[in-house]
Design a protein around this motif. Sequence first.
Motif: not given
Length: 108
Positions: A63-90
């Motif tokens: 998503a980030a590569e194609r410039g869809d930053h909103a989708e990338a943020m949504r997905l990284w937020t879901e990663v963070l919800a599943e893996c609290p404190g995940d350094r890459e997601a943060l």
Amino acid sequence: MKLDPEDAELWFRKAVVHRNRGESAQAEGCWRRILTLHRPEQFSSVDQGIYGHLTRRNLAVLAAERGDHAEAMRLWTEVLAECPGDREALEKLQRLGPEESASEPPPE
């Protein structure tokens, strides 16, 4: 895959092959398919992250590569919800945050 079309690991590996061949759309289709599958209830040797954060990480990168930053943020937020404190997601959310807020219209 004909024998077990619900095998998430096969879908994940197929997505990786597509990604390595530069076929981002096909890779994304495979990873999105995984998110529709149900995690097995019985013992499984498959990394259960394939059904969630591992797949979402790859989708967020696409998503980030194609410039869809909103989708990338949504997905990284879901990663963070599943893996609290995940350094890459943060880190990714921090990088995307200023760009995303700059492209959004001001609140009314």
